[in-house]
Design an enzyme around this catalytic site. Structure first.
Site, PDB file in Angstrom:
ATOM      1  N   GLY A  56       0.811  -1.215   0.000  1.00 30.08           N
ATOM      2  CA  GLY A  56       0.000   0.000   0.000  1.00 30.08           C
ATOM      3  C   GLY A  56       0.846   1.268   0.000  1.00 30.08           C
ATOM      4  CB  THR A  57       3.921   2.213   1.832  1.00 27.48           C
ATOM      5  OG1 THR A  57       3.354   1.928   3.114  1.00 27.48           O
ATOM      6  CG2 THR A  57       4.822   3.432   1.930  1.00 27.48           C
ATOM      7  N   GLY A  83      -1.863  -6.158   0.160  1.00 31.25           N
ATOM      8  CA  GLY A  83      -2.138  -7.572   0.347  1.00 31.25           C
ATOM      9  C   GLY A  83      -2.313  -8.002   1.791  1.00 31.25           C
ATOM     10  CG  ASN A 124      -5.122   4.202   8.842  1.00 35.49           C
ATOM     11  OD1 ASN A 124      -5.420   5.120   8.081  1.00 35.49           O
ATOM     12  ND2 ASN A 124      -4.238   4.327   9.807  1.00 35.49           N
ATOM     13  CB  CYS A 152       2.964   4.936  11.411  1.00 32.24           C
ATOM     14  SG  CYS A 152       2.505   3.967   9.983  1.00 32.24           S
ATOM     15  CD  GLN A 206      -7.104  -0.554   7.249  1.00 37.66           C
ATOM     16  OE1 GLN A 206      -7.849  -1.480   7.557  1.00 37.66           O
ATOM     17  NE2 GLN A 206      -5.836  -0.524   7.630  1.00 37.66           N
TER      18      GLN A 206
HETATM   19  C1  LIG Z   1      -5.013   3.166   4.891  1.00 34.24           C
HETATM   20  C2  LIG Z   1      -3.652   2.565   4.689  1.00 34.24           C
HETATM   21  N1  LIG Z   1      -2.904   2.964   3.649  1.00 34.24           N
HETATM   22  C3  LIG Z   1      -1.694   2.453   3.410  1.00 34.24           C
HETATM   23  C4  LIG Z   1      -1.136   1.506   4.249  1.00 34.24           C
HETATM   24  C5  LIG Z   1       0.223   0.966   3.937  1.00 34.24           C
HETATM   25  O1  LIG Z   1       0.154  -0.320   3.365  1.00 34.24           O
HETATM   26  P1  LIG Z   1       1.424  -1.291   3.403  1.00 34.24           P
HETATM   27  O2  LIG Z   1       1.606  -1.719   4.829  1.00 34.24           O
HETATM   28  O3  LIG Z   1       1.061  -2.433   2.496  1.00 34.24           O
HETATM   29  O4  LIG Z   1       2.596  -0.537   2.893  1.00 34.24           O
HETATM   30  C6  LIG Z   1      -1.868   1.078   5.351  1.00 34.24           C
HETATM   31  C7  LIG Z   1      -1.284   0.094   6.315  1.00 34.24           C
HETATM   32  O5  LIG Z   1      -0.797   0.462   7.366  1.00 34.24           O
HETATM   33  C8  LIG Z   1      -3.166   1.614   5.589  1.00 34.24           C
HETATM   34  O6  LIG Z   1      -3.902   1.228   6.635  1.00 34.24           O
END
Ligand SMILES: Cc1ncc(COP(=O)(O)O)c(C=O)c1O
Length: 391
Positions: A70-71, A206, A157, A331, A185
């Protein structure tokens, strides 16, 4: 100590189908870009995964750009859209982002402001945690030619508030401005149809749906112009070069298929767990306050503040009782900082340090809720004492 895992929004346990798909794909030798038989076999597994992701989320396989999660998808969406739009017209400098984005979006927007000529405009939310689409219209009307993009999270989230994403997309598109949606989410908990939503880029991950950590995708609407972040070969339509992580794609796709298939039934089941937990905690803990319970929110997240308690002690004592919960966002878990999301919702900063998120997923049971309710009264009393305001 019973192990009660109520932190699915941080990461959800790997599903068996994901492990099996991962291992099967890992046994396939071959670089998916190679033209020999072995390469074509690997490519076949990758393309099958792409088709499954597309079918699960209502888009076309060509729209799926696999990422490391996601990041990275948020980074590619924001950087990619900004650089393309600003490169075409340097007057497009503003990025409108809601006040309740994940750090993957706020951090990326901040980097664009620090290094790439962007100006970040924060779209405020109400006390219910929702952005008002009229504010988006107003922000755009003030100078649509100066806006590079809009970013709106689908479901938060931390609190789990569901945003009026379709209205935000419509408002931005009326002004000719593209929209990035973080659906990390939302996937697996809400019905997600990417083509119907119409957003230009959509980030998914994922490990929130029981797939491997470090898998995910950016879904790119046909015709959207994006600058890649990484440079190299032409993989993933040139938007994400690098040898394809075929097992990762397969594990992600298998988890997603199962999560999306189970969703209608799971949403009801998890919503009942959430409501029983919230009701029980409110009955057991004077002052406990469910966060924005009347706003549309995810069935999988129970979020409360405990204004009389010390927030860090709450999480520590819950952990000590074998219960894994979270301050809202991994985080900043462990750091006694007020939650930016709760501050944006107008909560005083002392209360914004006392948010606790219990999040549910495919392994959650009634027993998990029982375990929380068995200890929460005592835990809260001790966390009140820690805050120095015990009665
Ligand atoms: C809303 C949201 N965006 C992005 C992320 C980041 O995803 P990833 O952990 O796959 O990098 C998260 C996870 O912490 C999330 O909850």
């Amino acid at each position: 100590v019973p192990e009660v895992y109520l932190d699915h929004a941080a990461t959800s346990p790997l599903r068996r189908v994901a492990v099996e798909a991962y291992l099967t794909a890992a046994a396939v030798t071959g670089n998916a870009s190679a033209t020999h038989r072995a390469g074509r076999a690997a490519r076949g597994v990758a393309e099958n995964a792409r088709q499954e992701v597309a079918d699960s989320l209502g888009c076309h396989p060509e729209d799926v750009i696999f990422t490391s999660g996601g990041t990275e998808a948020d980074n590619l969406g924001l950087f990619g859209l900004f650089r393309a739009r600003h490169g075409d017209d340097p007057r497009r400098r503003r990025i409108l982002v809601t006040a309740v984005e994940h750090s993957a979006v706020t951090g990326t927007a901040a980097a664009l402001q620090a290094r790439e000529d962007a100006i970040v405009d924060v779209l405020p939310v109400g006390t219910d945690g929702r952005v008002d689409p009229d504010r988006v219209d107003a922000a755009l009307a003030a100078g649509p030619g100066s806006v590079a993009l809009v970013a709106c999270i689908w479901a938060g989230n931390e609190v789990g508030t569901v945003q009026p994403v379709a209205e935000v997309v419509a408002a931005a598109h009326r002004a000719g401005v593209p929209v990035h949606v973080d659906a990390v989410q939302a996937v697996g908990t809400l019905p997600v149809d990417v083509v119907a939503l119409g957003a230009d880029t959509v980030a998914v991950s994922g490990h929130k749906v029981g797939g491997p950590i470090r898998s995910g995708a950016l879904l790119v609407r046909p015709g959207t112009v994006l600058e890649p972040l990484l440079h190299g070969g032409g993989h993933e339509r040139g938007l994400r070069p690098g040898t394809l992580d075929v097992p990762g794609f397969a594990g992600f796709a298998a988890a997603l298929v199962e999560a999306v298939h189970a969703r209608p039934v799971e949403a009801v089941r998890l919503g009942a767990l959430r409501d029983r937990l919230l009701g029980g905690v409110v009955a057991a803990v004077p002052g406990a306050r469910p966060t924005a319970p009347d706003a549309p929110r995810l069935p999988s997240i129970a979020h409360l503040t405990f204004p009389r308690c010390d927030g860090e002690s709450l999480l520590f004592l819950l952990d000590d009782a074998g219960i894994a919960a979270s301050a809202g966002s991994a985080c900043h878990a462990g750091l006694l900082r007020p939650s930016p999301v709760l501050l944006a919702m107008g909560r005083p900063s002392a209360e914004a340090r006392t948010g606790v998120r219990f999040s549910f997923g495919h392994t959650s049971t009634d027993g998990d809720v029982d375990a929380v309710l068995a200890v929460i009264g005592e835990v809260a009393l001790r966390a009140e004492a820690a805050a120095g305001v015990a009665a």
